[in-house]
Design a protein around this motif. Structure first.
Motif, PDB file in Angstrom:
ATOM      1  N   LEU A  41       5.426  -3.762  -3.831  1.00 27.35           N
ATOM      2  CA  LEU A  41       5.730  -5.038  -2.969  1.00 27.35           C
ATOM      3  C   LEU A  41       6.176  -6.121  -3.960  1.00 27.35           C
ATOM      4  CD1 LEU A  41       2.724  -5.141  -0.531  1.00 27.35           C
ATOM      5  CD2 LEU A  41       4.874  -4.329  -0.240  1.00 27.35           C
ATOM      6  N   ARG A  42       5.869  -5.912  -5.355  1.00 27.98           N
ATOM      7  CA  ARG A  42       6.431  -7.243  -6.242  1.00 27.98           C
ATOM      8  C   ARG A  42       7.792  -6.791  -6.812  1.00 27.98           C
ATOM      9  NH1 ARG A  42       0.656  -8.722  -7.369  1.00 27.98           N
ATOM     10  NH2 ARG A  42       0.526 -10.628  -6.301  1.00 27.98           N
ATOM     11  N   SER A  43       8.222  -5.549  -6.594  1.00 28.05           N
ATOM     12  CA  SER A  43       9.308  -5.183  -7.276  1.00 28.05           C
ATOM     13  C   SER A  43      10.517  -5.744  -6.524  1.00 28.05           C
ATOM     14  CB  SER A  43       9.417  -3.321  -7.228  1.00 28.05           C
ATOM     15  OG  SER A  43      10.062  -3.007  -5.963  1.00 28.05           O
ATOM     16  N   PRO A  44      11.804  -5.730  -7.202  1.00 30.75           N
ATOM     17  CA  PRO A  44      12.946  -6.438  -6.638  1.00 30.75           C
ATOM     18  C   PRO A  44      13.502  -5.563  -5.253  1.00 30.75           C
ATOM     19  CG  PRO A  44      13.396  -5.525  -8.822  1.00 30.75           C
ATOM     20  CD  PRO A  44      11.975  -5.430  -8.526  1.00 30.75           C
ATOM     21  N   ARG A  45      13.225  -4.324  -5.603  1.00 30.76           N
ATOM     22  CA  ARG A  45      13.796  -3.577  -4.579  1.00 30.76           C
ATOM     23  C   ARG A  45      12.627  -3.128  -3.249  1.00 30.76           C
ATOM     24  NH1 ARG A  45      17.107   1.149  -4.823  1.00 30.76           N
ATOM     25  NH2 ARG A  45      17.952   0.303  -3.007  1.00 30.76           N
ATOM     26  N   ARG A  46      12.041  -4.081  -2.843  1.00 30.13           N
ATOM     27  CA  ARG A  46      10.883  -4.224  -2.127  1.00 30.13           C
ATOM     28  C   ARG A  46      11.386  -3.448  -0.651  1.00 30.13           C
ATOM     29  NH1 ARG A  46       9.247  -9.678  -0.762  1.00 30.13           N
ATOM     30  NH2 ARG A  46      10.448  -9.377   1.200  1.00 30.13           N
ATOM     31  N   PRO A  47      10.686  -2.601  -0.277  1.00 38.64           N
ATOM     32  CA  PRO A  47      11.045  -2.156   1.119  1.00 38.64           C
ATOM     33  C   PRO A  47      10.843  -3.062   2.308  1.00 38.64           C
ATOM     34  CG  PRO A  47       8.855  -1.213   0.543  1.00 38.64           C
ATOM     35  CD  PRO A  47       9.396  -2.059  -0.838  1.00 38.64           C
ATOM     36  N   SER A  48      11.540  -2.685   3.248  1.00 39.89           N
ATOM     37  CA  SER A  48      11.181  -3.834   4.361  1.00 39.89           C
ATOM     38  C   SER A  48      10.451  -3.396   5.586  1.00 39.89           C
ATOM     39  CB  SER A  48      12.916  -4.005   5.083  1.00 39.89           C
ATOM     40  OG  SER A  48      13.080  -2.696   5.829  1.00 39.89           O
ATOM     41  N   ALA A  49       9.956  -2.183   5.488  1.00 42.26           N
ATOM     42  CA  ALA A  49       8.784  -1.610   6.325  1.00 42.26           C
ATOM     43  C   ALA A  49       8.006  -0.605   5.821  1.00 42.26           C
ATOM     44  CB  ALA A  49       9.533  -0.924   7.397  1.00 42.26           C
ATOM     45  N   LEU A  50       6.903  -0.563   5.995  1.00 41.72           N
ATOM     46  CA  LEU A  50       5.862   0.427   5.361  1.00 41.72           C
ATOM     47  C   LEU A  50       4.957   1.330   6.477  1.00 41.72           C
ATOM     48  CD1 LEU A  50       4.191   1.125   2.937  1.00 41.72           C
ATOM     49  CD2 LEU A  50       2.475  -0.807   3.288  1.00 41.72           C
ATOM     50  N   PHE A  51       5.067   2.676   6.049  1.00 35.51           N
ATOM     51  CA  PHE A  51       4.578   3.478   7.024  1.00 35.51           C
ATOM     52  C   PHE A  51       3.348   4.076   6.239  1.00 35.51           C
ATOM     53  CE2 PHE A  51       4.417   8.288   7.925  1.00 35.51           C
ATOM     54  CZ  PHE A  51       3.586   8.322   8.922  1.00 35.51           C
ATOM     55  N   VAL A  52       1.999   3.781   6.997  1.00 35.72           N
ATOM     56  CA  VAL A  52       0.875   4.327   6.092  1.00 35.72           C
ATOM     57  C   VAL A  52       0.276   5.337   6.592  1.00 35.72           C
ATOM     58  CG1 VAL A  52      -1.472   3.432   5.388  1.00 35.72           C
ATOM     59  CG2 VAL A  52       0.243   1.905   5.644  1.00 35.72           C
ATOM     60  N   THR A  53      -0.138   6.571   6.049  1.00 31.14           N
ATOM     61  CA  THR A  53      -0.207   7.821   6.835  1.00 31.14           C
ATOM     62  C   THR A  53      -1.808   7.952   6.894  1.00 31.14           C
ATOM     63  OG1 THR A  53      -0.557   8.828   4.646  1.00 31.14           O
ATOM     64  CG2 THR A  53       1.459   8.923   5.695  1.00 31.14           C
ATOM     65  N   SER A  54      -2.462   6.867   6.596  1.00 29.30           N
ATOM     66  CA  SER A  54      -3.980   7.109   6.791  1.00 29.30           C
ATOM     67  C   SER A  54      -4.607   5.661   6.986  1.00 29.30           C
ATOM     68  CB  SER A  54      -4.669   7.890   5.854  1.00 29.30           C
ATOM     69  OG  SER A  54      -6.002   7.538   5.699  1.00 29.30           O
ATOM     70  N   ASN A  55      -5.602   5.747   7.955  1.00 33.84           N
ATOM     71  CA  ASN A  55      -6.647   4.787   8.483  1.00 33.84           C
ATOM     72  C   ASN A  55      -7.075   4.054   7.226  1.00 33.84           C
ATOM     73  OD1 ASN A  55      -8.214   3.721   9.951  1.00 33.84           O
ATOM     74  ND2 ASN A  55      -8.648   5.836  11.047  1.00 33.84           N
ATOM     75  N   GLN A  56      -7.635   4.687   6.246  1.00 30.29           N
ATOM     76  CA  GLN A  56      -8.212   4.079   5.007  1.00 30.29           C
ATOM     77  C   GLN A  56      -7.390   3.524   4.255  1.00 30.29           C
ATOM     78  OE1 GLN A  56     -11.780   6.908   4.374  1.00 30.29           O
ATOM     79  NE2 GLN A  56     -11.997   5.015   5.315  1.00 30.29           N
ATOM     80  N   LEU A  57      -6.064   3.827   4.162  1.00 25.31           N
ATOM     81  CA  LEU A  57      -5.137   3.193   3.326  1.00 25.31           C
ATOM     82  C   LEU A  57      -4.542   2.044   3.706  1.00 25.31           C
ATOM     83  CD1 LEU A  57      -5.077   4.951   1.087  1.00 25.31           C
ATOM     84  CD2 LEU A  57      -3.398   6.495   2.450  1.00 25.31           C
ATOM     85  N   THR A  58      -4.789   1.725   5.336  1.00 27.46           N
ATOM     86  CA  THR A  58      -4.289   0.728   6.098  1.00 27.46           C
ATOM     87  C   THR A  58      -5.064  -0.566   5.321  1.00 27.46           C
ATOM     88  OG1 THR A  58      -3.746   1.971   8.024  1.00 27.46           O
ATOM     89  CG2 THR A  58      -3.870  -0.086   8.272  1.00 27.46           C
ATOM     90  N   LEU A  59      -6.224  -0.671   5.253  1.00 32.38           N
ATOM     91  CA  LEU A  59      -7.049  -1.650   5.158  1.00 32.38           C
ATOM     92  C   LEU A  59      -6.578  -2.338   3.502  1.00 32.38           C
ATOM     93  CD1 LEU A  59      -9.125  -2.795   6.633  1.00 32.38           C
ATOM     94  CD2 LEU A  59     -10.692  -1.533   4.947  1.00 32.38           C
TER      95      LEU A  59
END
Lengths: 358, 358
Positions: free
Chosen positions: A257-275
């Motif tokens: 998220l701090r990199s210059p080429r930050r993505p504009s969207a994030l797909f999280v594949t699991s519940n526990q990662l979401t937090l």
DNA sequence: CTGTTAGCGCTTTCAA
DNA sequence: TTGAAAGCGCTAACAG
């Protein structure tokens, strides 16, 4: 005082232990008078048949093993309730075990369960080939897989179409105008994770978008939020369940998220990662969905109450648990079962996704 | 093929079954050569001792019963993890049961467990006197109570000081300027609920504020959020777990919130009620904390991510589970235990409380 | 150093 | 309509 046995009951009622056994189990005709005497003796001594002894001879234990990754994962919490509910009504005991996705721990659980002579097993396997598990299947113990598959294990699997779910999610993000969509994932060995990554890739390819491997980031799912009693954010990783060498989503995502080429969207594949993801976004001073859109696997009761309300992929977790349990019951009863078809996952649009560009 | 027994191993290794037993259990000296032969035979047959048969003679089963109200309640989820973690390392199996606070169901679970010859029991009792439970205690099965107490049951209890926790919460609300503070609660029979209500009352009294009984509202805790796949809010009550005649927090609270003498603050005594409360507030078109302050029992990892971030009373749930498990282990090992002192609950101030008045 | 044997509490033929 | 007795697979004296 020692627990009364059928011998004690027999003596008090003035009958043989065979008769006691038969009135307890209603397994052959007993004259009303004798039955009455036995029943009274049972009550007087508050006798309870010893299930161990019974199981030893009948070879049925009315116990089933349940092996999941982590009961703290809301998906499993709900599924476990579904399972418990059907087994309680069938008077089965369920023995719960958490593996934390650690193959070694899974093996420990399985070994423990095997010696307990369970009648059946429901397992969400870690994805690493397990000889013990294979041996149990070989020896004829009914097994149903929940949520994922274990290598080489031939046993029905109750779960959803993960590839399609992920595909839907990415399509949706693309339709919103996103082109750089990161995927936060844990272990590829877990079939659900693998399938979800596939869905991500397929959607990207179909849309003619580049499949940038740098946008796939892997993290340890064992992130248990921030330290509650502190004023600032300190990620908690429970010691017992941490995989050495793997960093939490919270840490790992911040780099991206701090990199210059930050993505504009994030797909999280699991519940526990979401937090972890949510905390990382906040920690980086980013706003969701203004700076970054978020879509993640598994809905919860509280997802609509988040800030922002979460757009999610929802699976019928309680129902899946029920289905798995019913399937196992059938197998235990010797019925032939057909491999269930994967359920569809639903995309629930709330407010965590928006068009890109500030 | 049938499972191999110690007899099979003995035959293959050319020794007696006693020797097999002794090498398996390391319970007397066996010459290295014979030991080797036995070990090989065990491996060759992939023999696993039958825990049932063993338990029948030793009278120890390495199984403990765990009876809680609902694994979906995050407090219990965490506590159960704590419990599981200590028992897995001690090679104990835990049999999980949910009562849904229904005494009848608790009784069913207990009966099932009793026949399973468990070595110990951890229970969060429903609060209704249970003869079966009392009988188990009487017969010498080690029992530890978790979170609450059962009437007449003399068994150590691991929990927090609920009265004090509630007192702190109400004091805080009063310090903010609130005078009409409602209390949302479920069953008085549950000692935690009772104690929390007491704390509410004491704080009010000490501040010289009226104790208005109309502000105490009772609801069924079995509210599982809104229907996820619908666009509008439909409360979900899981059929199996609903108590007839008791309405959900979601429904019941709306009546109070729409009344002319609406409270300016709400104290929620349980996790599961909080969700219903939040949805009710939203349904009534009220804003939190502008229109109504909210403070509730039990912290979660996601509480800081709510809108608004939730001010809560936090208990060390995972730790409590661990403590209960360790205590039970000690009792099983025949050590004398002292009744643990209640832990303190922490007030964690976030953003769901503010001064009253719009 | 190792084997024999008597149970643990129950179910289930077989016989009466 | 009921009882006697043989195990289920294992542990733990007791012998040797």
């Amino acid at each position: 005082m020692p627990k009364p046995t059928s011998m004690d009951v027999a003596r008090l009622a003035g009958v043989s232990i065979a008769t006691v056994s038969h009135v307890v189990n209603k397994t052959r005709f007993v004259s009303p008078e004798t039955e009455q005497k036995v029943l009274e003796a049972i009550k007087a001594l508050s006798y309870r048949p010893n299930a161990l002894a019974r199981s030893l001879v009948t070879n049925i234990t009315r116990k089933i093993g349940l092996v999941i990754s982590d009961i703290s994962n809301p998906f499993f919490t709900a599924a476990v309730r579904g399972i418990e509910d059907v087994f309680l009504t069938s008077h089965y005991n369920v023995i719960l075990n958490n593996t934390d996705e650690i193959p070694q721990r899974e093996d420990d659980c399985l070994r423990l369960l095997a010696s307990q002579q369970i009648d059946g097993l429901i397992i969400a396997p870690t994805g690493t080939r397990n000889e013990n598990l294979l041996a149990m299947a070989e020896s004829g113990i009914p097994i149903v897989q929940l949520d994922r598959r274990s290598p080489d294990l031939m046993a029905p699997m109750v779960g959803v179409n993960n590839e399609d779910g992920a595909y839907q999610a990415i399509r949706y993000l693309i339709s919103l105008g996103h082109e750089r969509i990161a995927c936060l994932i844990h272990y590829d060995a877990i079939t659900t994770q693998h399938d979800r990554l596939q869905g991500w890739e397929r959607a990207l390819q179909e849309a003619g978008l580049p499949v940038d491997r740098e946008l796939v980031i892997r993290a340890d799912p064992h992130f248990y939020g921030i330290q509650s009693d502190a004023q600032h954010s300190v990620p908690i990783v429970r010691p017992t369940s941490h995989r050495p060498g793997m960093r939490s989503a919270y840490e790992v995502l911040q780099v991206l998220l701090r990199s210059p080429r930050r993505p504009s969207a994030l797909f999280v594949t699991s519940n526990q990662l979401t937090l972890g993801a949510l905390y990382a976004i906040r920690e980086c001073g980013l706003a969701c969905p203004e700076d970054i859109s978020l879509i993640s696997f598994d809905d919860h009761d509280w997802a609509p109450l988040f800030s922002p309300p979460l757009t999610v992929l929802s699976q019928p977790s309680y129902r899946l648990g029920q289905t798995a349990a019913q399937l196992l019951m059938k197998m235990i009863n010797g019925e032939t079962v057909v491999d269930p078809i994967p359920q569809r996952v639903d995309l629930i649009k709330r407010a965590s996704c928006a068009a890109p560009g500030r």
